[in-house]
Design a protein around this motif. Structure first.
Motif, PDB file in Angstrom:
ATOM      1  N   LEU A 225      62.817 117.414 -12.652  1.00 42.27           N
ATOM      2  CA  LEU A 225      63.606 118.364 -13.433  1.00 42.27           C
ATOM      3  C   LEU A 225      64.058 117.737 -14.755  1.00 42.27           C
ATOM      4  N   ASN A 226      64.503 116.486 -14.693  1.00 39.88           N
ATOM      5  CA  ASN A 226      64.902 115.770 -15.920  1.00 39.88           C
ATOM      6  C   ASN A 226      63.736 115.707 -16.909  1.00 39.88           C
ATOM      7  N   TYR A 227      62.542 115.421 -16.377  1.00 36.83           N
ATOM      8  CA  TYR A 227      61.349 115.328 -17.229  1.00 36.83           C
ATOM      9  C   TYR A 227      61.015 116.679 -17.848  1.00 36.83           C
ATOM     10  N   LEU A 228      60.982 117.729 -17.011  1.00 35.23           N
ATOM     11  CA  LEU A 228      60.629 119.063 -17.509  1.00 35.23           C
ATOM     12  C   LEU A 228      61.617 119.550 -18.566  1.00 35.23           C
ATOM     13  N   LYS A 229      62.876 119.170 -18.421  1.00 31.73           N
ATOM     14  CA  LYS A 229      63.887 119.572 -19.401  1.00 31.73           C
ATOM     15  C   LYS A 229      63.756 118.801 -20.710  1.00 31.73           C
ATOM     16  N   SER A 230      63.003 117.705 -20.687  1.00 30.43           N
ATOM     17  CA  SER A 230      62.879 116.869 -21.888  1.00 30.43           C
ATOM     18  C   SER A 230      61.683 117.225 -22.756  1.00 30.43           C
ATOM     19  N   ILE A 231      60.824 118.142 -22.261  1.00 32.05           N
ATOM     20  CA  ILE A 231      59.584 118.461 -22.979  1.00 32.05           C
ATOM     21  C   ILE A 231      59.491 119.939 -23.344  1.00 32.05           C
ATOM     22  N   GLU A 232      58.627 120.209 -24.305  1.00 32.75           N
ATOM     23  CA  GLU A 232      58.348 121.580 -24.737  1.00 32.75           C
ATOM     24  C   GLU A 232      56.831 121.727 -24.839  1.00 32.75           C
ATOM     25  N   PRO A 233      56.162 121.948 -23.684  1.00 35.21           N
ATOM     26  CA  PRO A 233      54.698 121.989 -23.697  1.00 35.21           C
ATOM     27  C   PRO A 233      54.124 123.345 -24.103  1.00 35.21           C
ATOM     28  N   GLU A 234      52.981 123.311 -24.773  1.00 35.48           N
ATOM     29  CA  GLU A 234      52.271 124.560 -25.057  1.00 35.48           C
ATOM     30  C   GLU A 234      51.618 125.074 -23.772  1.00 35.48           C
ATOM     31  N   LYS A 235      51.037 124.125 -23.005  1.00 30.97           N
ATOM     32  CA  LYS A 235      50.423 124.465 -21.722  1.00 30.97           C
ATOM     33  C   LYS A 235      50.951 123.502 -20.658  1.00 30.97           C
ATOM     34  N   LEU A 236      51.332 124.058 -19.513  1.00 36.60           N
ATOM     35  CA  LEU A 236      51.743 123.254 -18.358  1.00 36.60           C
ATOM     36  C   LEU A 236      50.761 123.543 -17.237  1.00 36.60           C
TER      37      LEU A 236
ATOM     38  N   THR B 291      59.961 128.501 -14.612  1.00 33.76           N
ATOM     39  CA  THR B 291      60.136 129.903 -15.022  1.00 33.76           C
ATOM     40  C   THR B 291      60.743 129.980 -16.420  1.00 33.76           C
ATOM     41  N   SER B 292      61.683 129.072 -16.683  1.00 36.99           N
ATOM     42  CA  SER B 292      62.312 129.019 -18.007  1.00 36.99           C
ATOM     43  C   SER B 292      61.288 128.685 -19.087  1.00 36.99           C
ATOM     44  N   LEU B 293      60.366 127.773 -18.782  1.00 34.10           N
ATOM     45  CA  LEU B 293      59.317 127.409 -19.737  1.00 34.10           C
ATOM     46  C   LEU B 293      58.416 128.611 -20.018  1.00 34.10           C
ATOM     47  N   LEU B 294      58.148 129.392 -18.973  1.00 36.41           N
ATOM     48  CA  LEU B 294      57.337 130.606 -19.145  1.00 36.41           C
ATOM     49  C   LEU B 294      57.986 131.556 -20.138  1.00 36.41           C
ATOM     50  N   SER B 295      59.303 131.671 -20.055  1.00 34.37           N
ATOM     51  CA  SER B 295      60.032 132.583 -20.951  1.00 34.37           C
ATOM     52  C   SER B 295      60.059 132.074 -22.388  1.00 34.37           C
ATOM     53  N   LYS B 296      59.690 130.785 -22.555  1.00 31.56           N
ATOM     54  CA  LYS B 296      59.677 130.202 -23.904  1.00 31.56           C
ATOM     55  C   LYS B 296      58.248 130.045 -24.418  1.00 31.56           C
ATOM     56  N   ASN B 297      57.357 130.891 -23.884  1.00 32.42           N
ATOM     57  CA  ASN B 297      55.961 130.970 -24.342  1.00 32.42           C
ATOM     58  C   ASN B 297      55.065 129.809 -23.933  1.00 32.42           C
TER      59      ASN B 297
ATOM     60  N   MET C 275      69.462 119.215 -21.721  1.00 26.94           N
ATOM     61  CA  MET C 275      69.034 118.542 -22.949  1.00 26.94           C
ATOM     62  C   MET C 275      68.864 119.559 -24.072  1.00 26.94           C
ATOM     63  N   LYS C 276      69.387 119.222 -25.234  1.00 29.15           N
ATOM     64  CA  LYS C 276      69.314 120.140 -26.364  1.00 29.15           C
ATOM     65  C   LYS C 276      67.873 120.337 -26.811  1.00 29.15           C
ATOM     66  N   LYS C 277      67.622 121.565 -27.259  1.00 30.18           N
ATOM     67  CA  LYS C 277      66.264 121.921 -27.664  1.00 30.18           C
ATOM     68  C   LYS C 277      65.724 120.990 -28.735  1.00 30.18           C
ATOM     69  N   SER C 278      66.573 120.570 -29.677  1.00 27.63           N
ATOM     70  CA  SER C 278      66.135 119.720 -30.782  1.00 27.63           C
ATOM     71  C   SER C 278      65.654 118.350 -30.306  1.00 27.63           C
ATOM     72  N   ASN C 279      66.092 117.948 -29.110  1.00 31.05           N
ATOM     73  CA  ASN C 279      65.705 116.646 -28.568  1.00 31.05           C
ATOM     74  C   ASN C 279      64.448 116.702 -27.718  1.00 31.05           C
ATOM     75  N   LYS C 280      63.927 117.894 -27.499  1.00 30.19           N
ATOM     76  CA  LYS C 280      62.761 118.021 -26.628  1.00 30.19           C
ATOM     77  C   LYS C 280      61.483 117.589 -27.339  1.00 30.19           C
ATOM     78  N   ARG C 281      60.629 116.893 -26.585  1.00 37.44           N
ATOM     79  CA  ARG C 281      59.347 116.460 -27.136  1.00 37.44           C
ATOM     80  C   ARG C 281      58.342 117.595 -27.058  1.00 37.44           C
ATOM     81  N   LYS C 282      57.664 117.846 -28.158  1.00 37.11           N
ATOM     82  CA  LYS C 282      56.607 118.863 -28.161  1.00 37.11           C
ATOM     83  C   LYS C 282      55.315 118.208 -27.671  1.00 37.11           C
ATOM     84  N   VAL C 283      54.683 118.826 -26.684  1.00 29.48           N
ATOM     85  CA  VAL C 283      53.450 118.304 -26.101  1.00 29.48           C
ATOM     86  C   VAL C 283      52.451 119.458 -25.999  1.00 29.48           C
ATOM     87  N   GLU C 284      51.210 119.189 -26.349  1.00 35.59           N
ATOM     88  CA  GLU C 284      50.198 120.250 -26.294  1.00 35.59           C
ATOM     89  C   GLU C 284      49.884 120.642 -24.847  1.00 35.59           C
TER      90      GLU C 284
END
Length: 287
Positions: free
Chosen positions: A30-41, A70-76, A1-10
């Motif tokens: 995996l589909n769910y994790l790829k769809s979000i951009e959380p500050e904290k997981l 691990t990928s989410l960790l690399s994205k802060n 999923m493209k980064k621009s389509n990811k939901r930002k979640v606190e």
């Protein structure tokens, strides 16, 4: 999923994934994790099922979940791994930190002036406190039941009938009996109220819920993230509000999943055609 389509979640809370068991819905997670951009997981326990870990069964889809985290960790994204009973071996590493990754037994946050308390929940489980061997045996039986249920639903689908969850029905009945004795939710919320927590967030019992509990001393909001075996749920915190995410109601991800399945079928068909052409080239026939 493209980064621009990811939901930002606190904050995102998931629990009871049980990677390494047949029942784990790793592909959906995996589909769910790829769809979000959380500050904290917050991984609230039983993410990897160490009790039933078998190196003969740890498919690629399960490893892909770990890779995505691990990928989410690399994205802060800050990732907190709260230990559960099925991954209790990690409790000896309590306090371990590596970059944005931390292993803890419990967690507290101040969320816009409100106190939140996170823990897995097995500490209140009567079967864990008095009969750990029985709890482990139950885990293996549950995994077997998931396998039987999967076969039944496959057969049911061929005959044109809908899906039915033996495991969920039995589990709900059993958990109802345990709750009558132990009253997991009441125990957690009473202690949370005594300690001034506005939110108490658990996993463990595979029952997704957001509900306000009240007693003579005050009130608190009880939240349970459910599981990724049958309910496929997570908790999300955004703009001072908690919500329950349900994969079954996410039409966007379901559409993407169908698209992937169709693409995989087309790929298999293409491979079959290529192989048949190879057989013809060598004047061989498939037996």
């Amino acid at each position: 999923m493209k980064k621009s389509n990811k939901r930002k979640v606190e904050i995102v809370v998931i629990s009871d994934v049980h990677l390494g068991t047949y029942g784990s819905k790793a592909k959906e997670l995996l589909n769910y994790l790829k769809s979000i951009e959380p500050e904290k997981l917050i991984l609230n326990g039983d993410i990897i099922d160490i009790w039933q870990f078998n190196k003969r069964y740890f498919p690629k889809s399960h490893m892909n979940v770990i890779k995505q985290i691990t990928s989410l960790l690399s994205k802060n994204t800050t990732v907190y791994y709260i230990t559960g009973n099925h991954d209790e071996m990690l409790r000896k590493f309590k306090g371990f930190k590596l970059g944005n990754f931390k292993i803890v037994n419990k967690l507290t946050f101040n969320l816009q002036g409100k106190k939140a308390w996170f823990f897995h929940g097995d500490v209140f489980d009567v079967t864990m406190k008095h009969s750990k061997w029985l709890a482990k045996l139950g885990g293996k039986g549950y995994d077997l039941l998931i396998l039987i249920n999967t076969f039944f639903n496959w057969l049911s689908g061929l005959l044109g009938y809908g899906k039915f969850s033996f495991s969920k029905k039995i589990k709900n009945s059993v958990k109802g009996a345990v709750k009558f004795i132990n009253d997991f939710e009441k125990t957690a919320t009473d202690i949370a109220i005594d300690n001034g927590y506005d939110y108490v967030i658990c996993g463990h019992i595979h029952q997704p819920e957001i509900r306000v509990f009240e007693n003579q001393k005050g009130k608190t909001t009880y939240l349970n993230s459910g599981d990724w075996i049958e309910n496929l749920t997570a908790l999300e915190y955004n703009n001072k509000e908690w919500s329950l995410y349900e994969y079954s109601k996410d039409e966007t991800l379901k559409a993407i999943s169908k698209k992937k399945k169709k693409k995989n079928k087309e790929k298999l068909k293409e491979n079959e055609i290529l192989f048949n052409e190879l057989l013809k080239e060598f004047n061989l026939n498939k037996s």
